[in-house]
Design a protein around this motif. Structure first.
Motif, PDB file in Angstrom:
ATOM      1  N   ALA A  70       0.974  -1.293  -0.026  1.00  0.00           N
ATOM      2  CA  ALA A  70       0.228  -0.102  -0.006  1.00  0.00           C
ATOM      3  C   ALA A  70       0.894   1.229   0.022  1.00  0.00           C
ATOM      4  O   ALA A  70       0.340   2.203  -0.742  1.00  0.00           O
ATOM      5  N   ARG A  71       1.968   1.339   0.690  1.00  0.00           N
ATOM      6  CA  ARG A  71       2.846   2.356   0.660  1.00  0.00           C
ATOM      7  C   ARG A  71       3.646   2.530  -0.589  1.00  0.00           C
ATOM      8  O   ARG A  71       3.834   3.656  -1.099  1.00  0.00           O
ATOM      9  N   VAL A  72       4.062   1.392  -1.177  1.00  0.00           N
ATOM     10  CA  VAL A  72       4.355   1.577  -2.631  1.00  0.00           C
ATOM     11  C   VAL A  72       3.514   2.243  -3.630  1.00  0.00           C
ATOM     12  O   VAL A  72       3.807   3.140  -4.488  1.00  0.00           O
ATOM     13  N   GLU A  73       2.244   1.921  -3.601  1.00  0.00           N
ATOM     14  CA  GLU A  73       1.274   2.316  -4.470  1.00  0.00           C
ATOM     15  C   GLU A  73       1.022   3.966  -4.143  1.00  0.00           C
ATOM     16  O   GLU A  73       0.959   4.470  -5.177  1.00  0.00           O
ATOM     17  N   LEU A  74       1.154   4.468  -2.870  1.00  0.00           N
ATOM     18  CA  LEU A  74       0.962   5.618  -2.643  1.00  0.00           C
ATOM     19  C   LEU A  74       2.175   6.360  -3.039  1.00  0.00           C
ATOM     20  O   LEU A  74       1.949   7.566  -3.679  1.00  0.00           O
TER      21      LEU A  74
END
Length: 243
Positions: A70-74
């Protein structure tokens, strides 16, 4: 004080509440290392990309790695399209002359050792973590909650010098940076601290609402008259060189 129970989105809470608390650390490190247009920087544990964005604004060519999908996507949403952020070390893009781990953990050693073996000689490695316990208001909160809710109370402190030695790097200095944690209210503080991942074990060992309650109780000494939360902290970083 009763915690406000609202749906949590840890990655977004990290991006919108917590990550900005470490801006002074990012700036101090980049100033000291001289990150600029000639730099090729790889961020380990790059989160939702704020540190990478700041390095890119200085002209550096950057890439990031984070295990949290999820952090990578953000990070991909907020960074330019040509910046590679992955859940594993990106292929190509190197050799890097600056490697940062602003959220160093004891488990970082195998990845760090593998990376530095292939890095160019003289490359700078930066590892950062909590500073002296007596100068970190947040550390007792982490310890109190972990001790109450988990089977064991892992220390948030990491042996940065040990990581340097374990990875076969040459020490090249260190520094300390004030990074106070400030929140609009106790609810925001709870959300921000939960987003760090430091309480994941406690959440698994107890009811999430109970974890929130324990965090808010531990925060009570840092709630000011206007309802805001202020926690002075000092972070330490170490510099090392690839031999």
């Amino acid at each position: 004080m009763t915690p406000t129970l609202v749906p949590h989105h840890p990655a977004r809470d990290w991006a919108e509440i917590q990550e900005r608390m470490l801006v002074p650390l990012y700036e101090a490190v980049y100033d000291r290392v001289g990150v600029g247009a000639r730099s090729r920087l790889l961020g380990l544990g790059s989160g939702s990309g704020l540190a990478l964005l700041m390095a890119a604004a200085r002209g550096a060519r950057v890439a990031g790695v984070d295990r949290d999908h999820a952090r990578v996507e953000l990070a991909r949403e907020r960074l330019p399209e040509d910046v590679v952020v992955t859940e594993g070390v990106p292929e190509g893009g190197g050799p890097y002359d600056v490697i940062t781990a602003f959220h160093a953990t004891d488990g970082l050693l195998p990845e760090l050792a593998a990376l530095t073996r292939s890095a160019q000689s003289g490359a700078t490695v930066v590892l950062a973590g909590w500073g002296p316990p007596e100068r970190c208001a947040t550390e007792p909160v982490l310890r109190v909650v972990a001790a109450r809710l988990a089977d064991r109370a892992p220390s948030p402190r990491v042996d940065l010098d040990g990581l340097v030695a374990g990875a076969g790097l040459r020490p090249a200095g260190s520094g300390r940076v004030a990074c106070p944690f400030g929140y609009a209210d106790a609810s925001s503080a709870v959300r921000g601290l939960l987003s760090t991942g430091a309480f994941d074990e406690a959440v698994r060992a107890s009811d999430p609402s109970q974890v929130e309650k324990e965090i808010e109780e531990a925060l009570a000494p840092y709630v000011r008259a206007d309802g805001t939360v202020w926690m002075p902290n000092v972070f330490r970083y170490v510099l090392a060189r690839v031999q």
